[in-house]
Scaffold this motif. Structure first.
Motif, PDB file in Angstrom:
ATOM      1  N   UNK A  99       0.867  -1.184   0.000  1.00 13.71           N
ATOM      2  CA  UNK A  99       0.000   0.000   0.000  1.00 13.71           C
ATOM      3  C   UNK A  99       0.901   1.229   0.000  1.00 13.71           C
ATOM      4  N   UNK A 100       0.939   1.953  -1.105  1.00 15.12           N
ATOM      5  CA  UNK A 100       1.774   3.158  -1.179  1.00 15.12           C
ATOM      6  C   UNK A 100       0.944   4.396  -1.498  1.00 15.12           C
ATOM      7  N   UNK A 101      -0.318   4.363  -1.132  1.00 16.26           N
ATOM      8  CA  UNK A 101      -1.216   5.470  -1.436  1.00 16.26           C
ATOM      9  C   UNK A 101      -1.242   6.556  -0.366  1.00 16.26           C
ATOM     10  N   UNK A 102      -0.787   6.281   0.827  1.00 13.71           N
ATOM     11  CA  UNK A 102      -0.913   7.239   1.928  1.00 13.71           C
ATOM     12  C   UNK A 102       0.206   8.270   1.988  1.00 13.71           C
ATOM     13  N   UNK A 103       1.415   7.866   1.687  1.00 10.68           N
ATOM     14  CA  UNK A 103       2.571   8.750   1.846  1.00 10.68           C
ATOM     15  C   UNK A 103       3.393   8.783   0.567  1.00 10.68           C
ATOM     16  N   UNK A 104       4.141   9.860   0.374  1.00  8.96           N
ATOM     17  CA  UNK A 104       4.943  10.026  -0.831  1.00  8.96           C
ATOM     18  C   UNK A 104       6.103   9.040  -0.914  1.00  8.96           C
ATOM     19  N   UNK A 105       6.785   8.816   0.193  1.00 13.52           N
ATOM     20  CA  UNK A 105       8.012   8.018   0.179  1.00 13.52           C
ATOM     21  C   UNK A 105       7.930   6.706   0.945  1.00 13.52           C
ATOM     22  N   UNK A 108      10.682   2.849   3.447  1.00 15.63           N
ATOM     23  CA  UNK A 108      10.947   3.942   2.527  1.00 15.63           C
ATOM     24  C   UNK A 108      11.193   3.333   1.149  1.00 15.63           C
ATOM     25  N   UNK A 109      10.204   3.461   0.247  1.00 16.46           N
ATOM     26  CA  UNK A 109      10.326   2.799  -1.046  1.00 16.46           C
ATOM     27  C   UNK A 109      11.284   3.511  -1.997  1.00 16.46           C
ATOM     28  N   UNK A 110      11.729   4.712  -1.651  1.00 19.19           N
ATOM     29  CA  UNK A 110      12.771   5.355  -2.455  1.00 19.19           C
ATOM     30  C   UNK A 110      14.130   4.724  -2.184  1.00 19.19           C
ATOM     31  N   UNK A 111      14.318   4.232  -0.975  1.00 25.15           N
ATOM     32  CA  UNK A 111      15.581   3.585  -0.611  1.00 25.15           C
ATOM     33  C   UNK A 111      15.579   2.086  -0.904  1.00 25.15           C
ATOM     34  N   UNK A 152      19.033  -2.461   3.339  1.00 25.54           N
ATOM     35  CA  UNK A 152      18.190  -1.514   4.067  1.00 25.54           C
ATOM     36  C   UNK A 152      18.361  -1.797   5.552  1.00 25.54           C
ATOM     37  N   UNK A 153      18.833  -0.812   6.309  1.00 21.82           N
ATOM     38  CA  UNK A 153      19.125  -1.013   7.728  1.00 21.82           C
ATOM     39  C   UNK A 153      18.478   0.104   8.537  1.00 21.82           C
ATOM     40  N   UNK A 154      17.797  -0.271   9.609  1.00 27.68           N
ATOM     41  CA  UNK A 154      17.171   0.696  10.516  1.00 27.68           C
ATOM     42  C   UNK A 154      17.476   0.300  11.954  1.00 27.68           C
ATOM     43  N   UNK A 155      17.485   1.301  12.827  1.00 24.06           N
ATOM     44  CA  UNK A 155      17.631   1.059  14.253  1.00 24.06           C
ATOM     45  C   UNK A 155      16.330   1.482  14.905  1.00 24.06           C
ATOM     46  N   UNK A 156      15.748   0.616  15.722  1.00 19.87           N
ATOM     47  CA  UNK A 156      14.445   0.948  16.280  1.00 19.87           C
ATOM     48  C   UNK A 156      14.227   0.442  17.683  1.00 19.87           C
ATOM     49  N   UNK A 158       9.069   0.328  16.306  1.00 21.96           N
ATOM     50  CA  UNK A 158       9.089   1.562  15.532  1.00 21.96           C
ATOM     51  C   UNK A 158      10.526   1.902  15.181  1.00 21.96           C
ATOM     52  N   UNK A 159      10.737   2.252  13.928  1.00 20.38           N
ATOM     53  CA  UNK A 159      12.050   2.638  13.428  1.00 20.38           C
ATOM     54  C   UNK A 159      11.947   4.081  12.951  1.00 20.38           C
ATOM     55  N   UNK A 160      12.011   5.007  13.905  1.00 17.62           N
ATOM     56  CA  UNK A 160      11.872   6.417  13.570  1.00 17.62           C
ATOM     57  C   UNK A 160      10.507   6.753  13.003  1.00 17.62           C
ATOM     58  N   UNK A 161       9.475   6.079  13.448  1.00 13.09           N
ATOM     59  CA  UNK A 161       8.121   6.302  12.969  1.00 13.09           C
ATOM     60  C   UNK A 161       7.669   5.303  11.918  1.00 13.09           C
ATOM     61  N   UNK A 162       8.582   4.567  11.327  1.00 13.32           N
ATOM     62  CA  UNK A 162       8.220   3.493  10.402  1.00 13.32           C
ATOM     63  C   UNK A 162       7.960   2.250  11.249  1.00 13.32           C
ATOM     64  N   UNK A 163       6.780   1.693  11.136  1.00 11.23           N
ATOM     65  CA  UNK A 163       6.346   0.654  12.053  1.00 11.23           C
ATOM     66  C   UNK A 163       6.556  -0.748  11.497  1.00 11.23           C
ATOM     67  N   UNK A 164       6.810  -1.678  12.412  1.00  9.22           N
ATOM     68  CA  UNK A 164       6.925  -3.101  12.107  1.00  9.22           C
ATOM     69  C   UNK A 164       5.975  -3.849  13.027  1.00  9.22           C
ATOM     70  N   UNK A 165       5.193  -4.745  12.436  1.00  8.00           N
ATOM     71  CA  UNK A 165       4.298  -5.616  13.190  1.00  8.00           C
ATOM     72  C   UNK A 165       4.597  -7.045  12.772  1.00  8.00           C
TER      73      UNK A 165
END
Length: 146
Positions: free
Chosen positions: A17-23, A43-46, A94-98, A116-123
């Motif tokens: 689902x990429x309809x809610x946010x630009x990136x 982040x689908x740009x990365x 792709x690496x995140x710290x959360x 949460x990885x800086x506001x990007x969520x994982x469930x």
């Protein structure tokens, strides 16, 4: 020393689902052994991905190859290119710290983990024995194409 690798799984992406946010896209997937389900903001740009594609996800407590938990700015993952030594991040795209912020015991021996990885969520949802190691405060999420 605690186990460095908390989770290592291959997920097949079932929905994007990429309809809610630009990136940012929200992707959903199922593990290759069909025991885990995952929903992730990415982040689908990365890191661009498609439905049907497989990705490998690892969750780890440190990026150090020897498993040592090192502290300080000189060992930060952001400074790796300046210091010249390799880390676990070199093997992933792709690496995140959360931060883990919620863990629920589910029905029938299942569990639910939220991070949460800086506001990007994982469930993540699946068997308690696979997710119980995620009951720690902070960890790295590493993703690459499988």
């Amino acid at each position: 020393m605690a186990d460095v690798q908390l989770l290592d799984a291959v997920f097949t992406i079932t929905e994007i689902d990429n309809k809610r946010y630009d990136r940012v896209s929200r992707i959903a997937g199922t593990s290759s052994d069909s025991t885990l389900t995952m929903t992730l903001d990415i982040n689908h740009e990365l890191f661009h991905c498609q439905v049907g594609e497989s990705i490998s996800m690892a969750l780890a407590t440190t990026l150090e190859l020897d498993g040592a938990a090192k502290e300080g700015a000189e060992t930060s993952w952001r400074n790796v290119s300046r210091t010249g030594y390799s880390t676990l991040a070199d093997m992933y795209d792709y690496v995140c710290y959360g931060r883990h912020y919620k863990f629920e015991d589910g029905d029938g021996g299942n569990a639910k983990c939220y991070a949460s990885f800086g506001g990007l969520l994982l469930y993540l949802e699946g068997p308690y024995n696979k997710l119980s190691s995620l009951k720690i405060d902070n960890f790295y999420m590493l993703i690459k194409r499988a």
